[in-house]
Write a protein that holds these residues in place. Structure first.
Motif, mmCIF file in Angstrom:
data_model
loop_
_atom_site.group_PDB
_atom_site.id
_atom_site.type_symbol
_atom_site.label_atom_id
_atom_site.label_comp_id
_atom_site.label_asym_id
_atom_site.label_seq_id
_atom_site.Cartn_x
_atom_site.Cartn_y
_atom_site.Cartn_z
ATOM 1 N N ASP A 1 -3.745 -1.664 -1.924
ATOM 2 C CA ASP A 1 -4.046 -2.034 -0.336
ATOM 3 C C ASP A 1 -5.346 -3.474 -0.331
ATOM 4 N N VAL A 2 -4.749 -4.266 0.390
ATOM 5 C CA VAL A 2 -5.532 -5.417 0.532
ATOM 6 C C VAL A 2 -7.013 -5.132 1.214
ATOM 7 N N ARG A 3 -7.265 -3.800 1.730
ATOM 8 C CA ARG A 3 -8.642 -3.606 2.213
ATOM 9 C C ARG A 3 -9.253 -3.468 0.811
ATOM 10 N N GLY B 1 -9.113 -7.562 4.766
ATOM 11 C CA GLY B 1 -7.962 -7.785 3.848
ATOM 12 C C GLY B 1 -7.808 -9.140 3.479
ATOM 13 N N THR C 1 -7.502 -4.487 8.038
ATOM 14 C CA THR C 1 -6.581 -5.199 7.122
ATOM 15 C C THR C 1 -6.526 -6.718 7.343
ATOM 16 N N HIS D 1 0.804 -1.265 0.052
ATOM 17 C CA HIS D 1 0.097 -0.104 0.062
ATOM 18 C C HIS D 1 0.900 1.361 -0.136
#
Length: 322
Positions: free
Chosen positions: A49-51, A92, A88, A32
């Motif tokens: 970003d994994v979100r 995420g 996250t 990110h």
């Protein structure tokens, strides 16, 4: 394989990327923060970003497997502010597992070595990482394309690990850098609690080998039956670890061996805790902890690294400030 490494700019990730390259795999780093300046020439970078479910799905569309490391870390930090770790580490991870299932990709998920602590009370880091393990099991059992192996390393350590304040800029304290930096400058080593708690450490190169081996295994055979626990054959106490660090730091610097100072335990830490691994689970991917770097040798390498790469700059900074 082309492998997506989430949280790919981190400490463990940097060693995993080296291991992937050594085995002939190509790497897509997802992070990110834009840290593409740290990439090897043949690595690719994906800023995301994994979100963000859309970003994760897009990255997954271009790879053959995923090693999922992205997480919000810290024990005390996640107690005082739990929301980032929940977002996250749980949501995420859900995004990663969903994208992997969509494309039928093998995944290795970084679990947490102290997963059992969630039953007695600990920080949001352990709680959320363990929740994602439960999601992984759900995908493997009930979702088409669920191919997730959980790898649980204990405390990974080695050259290149970030250093927390006041000796570095990291917000999260890690045991080996914290002990080593104090020992190298001649300050007493601070140990939380009486130091008799077990907190096993495993050299980061061995952790990287376990993650890559687990991914290769999962790609061919599917997920392992049990989580793969990565740690040493023999457990030691925090006092033992601190004594090893103090002894080698004294040998490197020529100073006397520093003392150990015991401080009250912090929120989320458990007296008489045992953080260790069932190393028999490594057999599922054809590995054994008997081949791992011994603790004394790993500490020697780590102390030598900080003595050459961190200590000169710290001493110079002290001279300037004086």
């Amino acid at each position: 394989m082309k492998v997506l490494v989430t949280g790919g700019s981190g400490f463990i990730a940097s060693w995993i990327r080296k291991e992937l390259a050594a085995r002939g795999h190509s790497v897509l780093v997802m992070d990110h923060q834009d840290r593409r300046q740290n990439l090897a020439p043949d690595e690719e970078f994906f800023l995301g970003d994994v979100r963000d479910a859309t970003a994760v799905t897009e990255a997954a569309a271009h790879v053959d497997g995923i090693i999922h490391l992205a997480a919000v870390l810290g024990t005390q930090e996640t107690i005082s502010n739990p929301r980032p770790s929940a977002e996250t580490n749980i949501l995420g991870s859900l995004n990663v597992f969903e994208a992997a299932a969509q494309y039928g990709l093998p995944v290795v998920y970084a679990g947490v070595g102290n997963h059992a602590f969630r039953l007695v009370g600990t920080g949001c880091y352990t709680i959320t990482k363990s929740a994602a393990e439960d999601l992984a099991r759900m995908y493997n059992l009930y979702r088409d394309g669920g191919r997730i192996t959980i790898v649980r390393p204990v405390n990974a350590y080695g050259p290149g690990q970030s250093i927390a304040k006041p000796y570095g800029t990291s917000k999260v304290r890690k045991i080996l850098p914290a002990l080593t930096c104090r020992a190298l400058i001649g300050s007493p080593i601070e140990v939380y609690g009486d130091g008799t708690q077990i907190s096993d450490c495993v050299y980061v190169e061995d952790v990287a080998r376990a993650f890559v081996t687990a991914l290769e295994h999962t790609a061919v055979n599917g997920p392992t039956e049990k989580p793969v626990e990565v740690g040493p054959l023999t457990s030691v106490t925090v006092n033992d670890i601190a004594a090893m660090v103090a002894g080698h730091a004294a040998a490197v610097t020529g100073r006397p061996v520093v003392d150990l100072v015991h401080l009250p335990m912090r929120p989320g830490e458990i007296p008489n805790a045992v953080v260790s691994s069932d190393t028999s689970t490594l057999q599922q991917i054809g590995m054994t902890a008997a081949d791992f770097v011994p603790l004394a040798e790993g500490i020697r390498r780590t102390v030598d690294y900080y003595a050459t790469q961190w200590l000169p700059g710290w001493l110079q900074g002290m001279q300037v400030s004086a």
